[in-house]
Design an enzyme around this catalytic site. Structure first.
Site, PDB file in Angstrom:
ATOM      1  N   ARG A 287       0.905  -1.160   0.000  1.00  0.00           N
ATOM      2  CA  ARG A 287       0.000   0.000   0.000  1.00  0.00           C
ATOM      3  C   ARG A 287       0.940   1.205   0.000  1.00  0.00           C
ATOM      4  NH1 ARG A 287      -4.264  -1.000   3.717  1.00  0.00           N
ATOM      5  NH2 ARG A 287      -5.451  -1.565   1.876  1.00  0.00           N
ATOM      6  N   PRO A 288       1.068   1.889  -1.132  1.00  0.00           N
ATOM      7  CA  PRO A 288       2.191   2.788  -1.400  1.00  0.00           C
ATOM      8  C   PRO A 288       2.186   4.144  -0.687  1.00  0.00           C
ATOM      9  CG  PRO A 288       0.669   2.852  -3.226  1.00  0.00           C
ATOM     10  CD  PRO A 288       0.144   1.807  -2.283  1.00  0.00           C
ATOM     11  N   CYS A 289       2.322   4.130   0.620  1.00  0.00           N
ATOM     12  CA  CYS A 289       2.407   5.393   1.359  1.00  0.00           C
ATOM     13  C   CYS A 289       3.709   6.135   1.052  1.00  0.00           C
ATOM     14  CB  CYS A 289       2.234   5.167   2.856  1.00  0.00           C
ATOM     15  SG  CYS A 289       3.353   3.970   3.574  1.00  0.00           S
ATOM     16  N   HIS A 290       4.697   5.427   0.472  1.00  0.00           N
ATOM     17  CA  HIS A 290       5.946   6.096   0.100  1.00  0.00           C
ATOM     18  C   HIS A 290       5.723   7.105  -1.027  1.00  0.00           C
ATOM     19  CE1 HIS A 290       5.699   2.488  -2.483  1.00  0.00           C
ATOM     20  NE2 HIS A 290       6.293   3.237  -3.411  1.00  0.00           N
ATOM     21  N   ARG A 291       4.588   7.045  -1.707  1.00  0.00           N
ATOM     22  CA  ARG A 291       4.287   7.960  -2.815  1.00  0.00           C
ATOM     23  C   ARG A 291       3.698   9.281  -2.348  1.00  0.00           C
ATOM     24  NH1 ARG A 291       1.637   3.078  -6.277  1.00  0.00           N
ATOM     25  NH2 ARG A 291       3.606   1.966  -6.670  1.00  0.00           N
TER      26      ARG A 291
END
Length: 163
Positions: A129-133
């Site tokens: 779940r791409p919270c790094h984006r």
């Protein structure tokens, strides 16, 4: 009480801890030293079996060969957090967004940006779940539970930052 299965996977980002429920749905992915990350608990069952697809997809993603995960996921959060996490899932590979854009996407007022940040920080499924984006409104690299160096590494992998 429902059983929790776990395994760990060696990656370029360190040894990742994965957990799943009895149905094999991924419930968390934690990095070494992660703020709020999970650690193996008494009673958990070590079994790499339920994680074969997750391990294959993580390996392909981290090698730059996979852009989207197709895994069964199961998280438990408040209705607000679940809405924020669903908005994260919609941020495309190689793209970035801001906390304010996530707030707008879920219909929250601008004043909810801090709450959105809290929900993003509580994301139990790093990488998948791409919270790094999520970056600052000014383009800055803002907090990441897995560490800013890993956030930059992931964004470079995806081409969102120059190598």
């Amino acid at each position: 009480m429902e059983a929790t299965y776990w395994t760990d996977v060696d990656t370029p980002l360190g040894r990742l801890l994965l957990t799943a429920d009895p149905d094999g749905a991924l419930t968390s992915l934690s990095m070494p030293g992660q703020k709020g990350g999970r650690t193996v608990q008494d009673g958990w069952r070590h079994d790499p079996g339920p994680f074969r697809a997750a391990e294959e997809q993580l390996t392909a993603y981290l090698a730059g060969e996979l852009k989207e995960f197709h895994l069964p996921l199961r998280t438990h959060g408040t209705e607000f957090r679940e809405r924020v996490w669903a908005a994260l899932d919609a941020v495309p590979y190689g793209g970035t967004t801001t906390y304010g854009e996530i707030a707008a996407r879920i219909g929250a007022p601008r004043a909810a940006v801090r709450a959105v940040g809290g929900a993003i920080g509580a994301n139990p499924l790093l990488i998948v779940r791409p919270c790094h984006r999520v970056i600052g409104a000014d383009g800055s690299m803002t907090g990441y539970a897995g560490g800013l160096e890993r956030k930059v590494w992931l964004l470079r992998l995806e081409g969102a930052l120059p190598a």
